[in-house]
Motif scaffolding. Structure first.
Motif, PDB file in Angstrom:
ATOM      1  N   SER A  42      46.462  48.068 102.622  1.00  0.00           N
ATOM      2  CA  SER A  42      46.586  49.607 101.954  1.00  0.00           C
ATOM      3  C   SER A  42      45.870  50.297 103.029  1.00  0.00           C
ATOM      4  O   SER A  42      44.814  50.107 103.280  1.00  0.00           O
ATOM      5  CB  SER A  42      45.777  49.580 100.718  1.00  0.00           C
ATOM      6  OG  SER A  42      45.656  50.775 100.230  1.00  0.00           O
ATOM      7  N   GLY A  43      46.433  51.689 103.114  1.00  0.00           N
ATOM      8  CA  GLY A  43      45.882  52.766 104.107  1.00  0.00           C
ATOM      9  C   GLY A  43      44.592  53.310 103.407  1.00  0.00           C
ATOM     10  O   GLY A  43      43.770  53.680 103.968  1.00  0.00           O
ATOM     11  N   HIS A  44      44.749  53.218 101.950  1.00  0.00           N
ATOM     12  CA  HIS A  44      43.756  53.819 101.287  1.00  0.00           C
ATOM     13  C   HIS A  44      42.513  52.775 101.355  1.00  0.00           C
ATOM     14  O   HIS A  44      41.396  53.113 101.659  1.00  0.00           O
ATOM     15  CB  HIS A  44      44.157  53.967  99.721  1.00  0.00           C
ATOM     16  CG  HIS A  44      43.004  54.452  98.770  1.00  0.00           C
ATOM     17  ND1 HIS A  44      42.134  53.434  98.076  1.00  0.00           N
ATOM     18  CD2 HIS A  44      42.836  55.667  98.299  1.00  0.00           C
ATOM     19  CE1 HIS A  44      41.382  54.130  97.553  1.00  0.00           C
ATOM     20  NE2 HIS A  44      41.725  55.429  97.379  1.00  0.00           N
ATOM     21  N   ARG A  45      42.343  51.632 101.412  1.00  0.00           N
ATOM     22  CA  ARG A  45      41.505  50.651 101.479  1.00  0.00           C
ATOM     23  C   ARG A  45      40.962  50.718 102.794  1.00  0.00           C
ATOM     24  O   ARG A  45      39.685  50.522 103.001  1.00  0.00           O
ATOM     25  CB  ARG A  45      41.846  49.465 101.164  1.00  0.00           C
ATOM     26  CG  ARG A  45      41.070  48.353 100.358  1.00  0.00           C
ATOM     27  CD  ARG A  45      41.197  49.130  98.718  1.00  0.00           C
ATOM     28  NE  ARG A  45      42.498  48.623  98.127  1.00  0.00           N
ATOM     29  CZ  ARG A  45      43.270  49.700  97.390  1.00  0.00           C
ATOM     30  NH1 ARG A  45      43.167  50.782  97.881  1.00  0.00           N
ATOM     31  NH2 ARG A  45      44.257  48.865  97.010  1.00  0.00           N
ATOM     32  N   PHE A  46      41.887  51.175 104.153  1.00  0.00           N
ATOM     33  CA  PHE A  46      41.395  50.874 105.353  1.00  0.00           C
ATOM     34  C   PHE A  46      40.400  52.361 105.408  1.00  0.00           C
ATOM     35  O   PHE A  46      39.730  52.137 106.376  1.00  0.00           O
ATOM     36  CB  PHE A  46      42.722  50.990 105.912  1.00  0.00           C
ATOM     37  CG  PHE A  46      42.572  51.338 107.768  1.00  0.00           C
ATOM     38  CD1 PHE A  46      42.116  50.151 108.409  1.00  0.00           C
ATOM     39  CD2 PHE A  46      42.431  52.891 108.075  1.00  0.00           C
ATOM     40  CE1 PHE A  46      41.908  50.493 110.007  1.00  0.00           C
ATOM     41  CE2 PHE A  46      42.129  53.117 109.396  1.00  0.00           C
ATOM     42  CZ  PHE A  46      41.957  51.886 110.394  1.00  0.00           C
TER      43      PHE A  46
END
Length: 409
Positions: A188-192
């Motif tokens: 996930s780009g959000h998690r990154f």
């Protein structure tokens, strides 16, 4: 922070086939995904609303989160979908939202109690409309298999430990206990974003445009290397295509990963599915040279302007947002936690105070998925060996620019 906002934070941190047909007059269709019992509680409260408003019928359709993430945007673009939906892409879908200000009893009540998050749902910075109500507030952060640390006789890094220190400690634990992987991140780009901001990523340049800067590239290189050298399970980021979301919960729950970056919404799942199989804990977000931060987020019930019954949609959301009903919703979607779940909740609540301003900025940006999705897609391709990391970073920047330009048309 208001009493309602505090209640939402504490309660929701402990908790995170669509109906395409048009609702008939006097009917409201609510597309609801659930991390626990949110949809069931909403349906029960809807019955009470119906008793007070016999001219309205509310249907709560429980759907998978994947349907909200992937199918709902397609339906809305086609002018279809529900009247209300529980969504997490708060800004990205904002062009489809209905301003319910004309249909609520007291707009000042909404501003007083939900004012901190109302801007997340507004389509433009100067907009003052009311488009929905947060049902969950979340924070990203890591979980650790403490039992494995104890078995390996490796001390847990301290609260201000760096990502490199956590990676090194987790590698030692994995080697000593013969666990396959040291660390896993949700795909996930959000998690990154949290680790990237900690490394110095600003996500925006001086002109306010999305940017793949040195801090972002530093974290991308680390993630790439960790996947390529076996520190991380390559199949999570490299095993699926496009921007497809994939969490690494099962790898962690099955004892195959020492440290797992996800978020507060997993507490209920940790408690129910892992239980006492091993001692799991949440730990503060590791540090980089710029910050020690996760990313705020959450879910909201939003009104959708394709509805044929805007007045009824506004009335129902106003009912859910009223102080006694909202308090009941939060209390009932909470659950009895084990001691380790309560400890994890306290860690996430404590992390709120360390969140970087950049984390709030990118979370509140309505086109954040213009960079979140390419992050997952392109880094996934690099990890899978389909392109070089340098090419992936160039493509992420180009993809983000293209998506922002397309949204402006």
């Amino acid at each position: 922070m208001t009493s309602l906002s505090k209640r939402a934070l504490v309660a929701s941190l402990s908790a995170f086939t669509l109906i395409a047909a048009h609702a008939l007059a006097g009917e409201i269709r609510v597309a609801c995904y659930s991390d626990g019992n949110e949809c069931e509680v909403t349906q029960d409260l809807a019955k009470r609303f119906e008793a007070q408003n016999p001219d309205v019928k509310v249907f709560v359709d429980k759907v998978p989160y994947k349907a909200i993430l992937e199918q709902l945007p397609v339906q809305l673009a086609a002018g279809e979908g529900p009247d209300i939906a529980r969504v997490t892409d708060l800004g990205g879908l904002s062009k489809y939202y209905l301003d319910i200000t004309p249909y609520v009893k007291d707009p000042k009540y909404w501003e007083a109690n939900f004012g901190q998050t109302l801007p997340w749902m507004r389509p433009t910075p100067n907009d003052k409309g009311i488009y929905g109500m947060m049902t969950q507030l979340t924070v990203t952060g890591p979980y650790v298999n403490k039992t494995l640390f104890e078995q390996a006789n490796v001390p847990l890094p301290g609260p201000r430990a760096t990502w490199d220190e956590w990676i090194e400690a987790s590698r030692k634990v994995a080697k000593a206990t013969q666990v396959p992987y040291a660390v896993a991140f949700d795909r996930s780009g959000h998690r990154f974003a949290g680790p990237a901001i900690s490394m110095g990523a600003k996500y925006f340049d001086a002109k306010g445009n999305l940017a793949v800067d040195d801090g972002y590239k530093t974290m991308a290189k680390k993630l790439y290397d960790w996947n390529r050298d076996g520190t991380m399970p390559k199949e999570v980021w490299g095993g699926v295509g496009g921007a497809t979301y994939r969490d690494a919960f099962e790898e962690f729950a099955n004892g195959r990963v020492v440290m797992y970056l996800s978020g507060s919404w997993q507490i209920r799942r940790m408690d129910s599915q892992i239980g006492k199989n091993f001692d799991w804990i949440a730990v503060p977000n590791p540090c980089g040279p710029a910050a020690c931060t996760g990313i705020p987020g959450g879910a909201a019930f939003v009104a959708l302007k394709r509805t044929k019954n805007p007045k009824d949609v506004g009335r129902f959301l106003d009912f859910l947002a009223s102080e006694p009903i909202y308090a009941e919703y939060m209390a009932r979607t909470d659950y009895k936690m084990s001691p380790q779940a309560k400890a994890a909740l306290n860690v996430f609540v404590g992390d709120v105070g360390t969140l970087s301003p950049v984390a709030y900025q990118i979370q509140g940006y309505k086109l954040n998925r213009a960079i979140f999705n390419p992050t997952a897609a392109r880094l996934g391709q690099a990890i899978a060996g389909e392109m070089s990391l340098d090419d992936a970073l160039k493509r992420i920047s180009a993809d983000a620019d293209e998506q922002v330009k397309a949204a402006a048309k």
